[in-house]
Structures are given as C-alpha cells and as structure tokens.
Write a protein that holds these residues in place. Structure first.
Motif, PDB file in Angstrom:
ATOM      1  N   MET A  16       0.892  -1.229   0.032  1.00 44.38           N
ATOM      2  CA  MET A  16      -0.036   0.037   0.057  1.00 44.38           C
ATOM      3  C   MET A  16       0.990   1.253   0.002  1.00 44.38           C
ATOM      4  O   MET A  16       0.531   2.201  -0.811  1.00 44.38           O
ATOM      5  N   TRP A  18       3.864   1.696  -1.320  1.00 38.67           N
ATOM      6  CA  TRP A  18       4.338   1.656  -2.415  1.00 38.67           C
ATOM      7  C   TRP A  18       3.482   2.031  -3.609  1.00 38.67           C
ATOM      8  O   TRP A  18       3.879   2.993  -4.537  1.00 38.67           O
ATOM      9  N   SER A  19       2.198   1.613  -3.442  1.00 38.73           N
ATOM     10  CA  SER A  19       1.219   2.022  -4.419  1.00 38.73           C
ATOM     11  C   SER A  19       0.673   3.578  -4.223  1.00 38.73           C
ATOM     12  O   SER A  19       0.384   4.170  -5.111  1.00 38.73           O
ATOM     13  N   ALA A  20       0.758   3.837  -2.857  1.00 41.86           N
ATOM     14  CA  ALA A  20       0.585   5.209  -2.727  1.00 41.86           C
ATOM     15  C   ALA A  20       1.319   6.499  -3.163  1.00 41.86           C
ATOM     16  O   ALA A  20       1.074   7.479  -3.657  1.00 41.86           O
ATOM     17  N   TYR A  21       2.818   6.024  -3.068  1.00 42.73           N
ATOM     18  CA  TYR A  21       3.895   7.084  -3.500  1.00 42.73           C
ATOM     19  C   TYR A  21       4.587   6.900  -4.752  1.00 42.73           C
ATOM     20  O   TYR A  21       4.004   7.536  -5.895  1.00 42.73           O
ATOM     21  N   ARG A  25      -0.611   5.208  -7.342  1.00 39.76           N
ATOM     22  CA  ARG A  25      -1.845   4.997  -6.866  1.00 39.76           C
ATOM     23  C   ARG A  25      -2.612   3.814  -7.671  1.00 39.76           C
ATOM     24  O   ARG A  25      -3.608   3.758  -7.627  1.00 39.76           O
ATOM     25  N   ILE A  28      -4.352   0.780  -5.529  1.00 43.66           N
ATOM     26  CA  ILE A  28      -4.437   0.888  -3.997  1.00 43.66           C
ATOM     27  C   ILE A  28      -5.763   0.645  -3.282  1.00 43.66           C
ATOM     28  O   ILE A  28      -5.853   0.193  -2.423  1.00 43.66           O
ATOM     29  N   VAL A  31      -5.427  -3.070  -2.776  1.00 47.47           N
ATOM     30  CA  VAL A  31      -4.423  -3.375  -1.535  1.00 47.47           C
ATOM     31  C   VAL A  31      -5.111  -3.003  -0.413  1.00 47.47           C
ATOM     32  O   VAL A  31      -5.044  -3.637   0.777  1.00 47.47           O
ATOM     33  N   GLU A  32      -5.686  -1.766  -0.122  1.00 52.48           N
ATOM     34  CA  GLU A  32      -6.526  -1.403   1.144  1.00 52.48           C
ATOM     35  C   GLU A  32      -7.551  -2.348   1.692  1.00 52.48           C
ATOM     36  O   GLU A  32      -7.580  -2.616   2.729  1.00 52.48           O
TER      37      GLU A  32
END
Length: 92
Positions: A16, A18-21, A25, A28, A31-32
């Motif tokens: 999460m 990695w996916s956010a930054y 995204r 995301i 993953v959440e």
C-alpha cells in the motif's frame, strides 16, 4: 494462522505504501481492502488465543473433576474388617 495473517498484513502494508507514493496509486483500493481483511484475520486470531488462555468459550482447557471418594464402612470397636483383595482401583 495468526502468524500468516500478520505476515500478509505486513506485506500488504508495504504494497500500500508503494502504491500510494512511487506506484502512482495503481490498485491502491484493492490493496487497502486486502489489508483490512488481513487485519481482521489478525484480530480474530488474537481473540481466539486470548480466549483460550483465559478459559473463555469452547477453546478453553478443560480439567477433569475429581471423583468423590466413598468413606470406608465403620466397624464396631474390637472387630476387624474382612480382608479385601487389593485391586488396581484400590491402589495396588
């Protein structure tokens, strides 16, 4: 199972971040949702462990009850009771 959920939760938390930054995204939301499911699994596992330790619910450790012992029959003073054979039940 609890350890597996903890490991999955840690892996999904890293995914999460990695996916956010740096991941822009991508996925995301998926993953959440998976992270929430893993965390619910961790909490359920901990609840089962604690309930087993505290003796709550069907996961409790059951200790057997002691059977009531019967008293030996009393005989009048000066009279010896008949000798009874020793059996495994009487402590041979």
């Amino acid at each position: 199972w609890t350890r597996r959920f903890v490991i999955a939760s840690a892996v999904l938390a890293v995914a999460m971040v990695w996916s956010a930054y740096p991941g822009d995204r991508v996925l995301i939301g998926l993953v959440e949702r998976l992270l929430i499911l893993a965390e619910v699994g961790v909490l359920t596992g901990f609840a089962l462990v604690v309930s087993g330790l505290l003796g709550i619910g069907e996961h409790a450790v059951v200790t057997p009850r002691r059977r009531a012992t019967t008293a030996e029959p009393r005989t009048p003073a000066g009279v010896r009771p008949a000798e009874s054979p020793v059996t495994p039940v009487r402590g041979a």
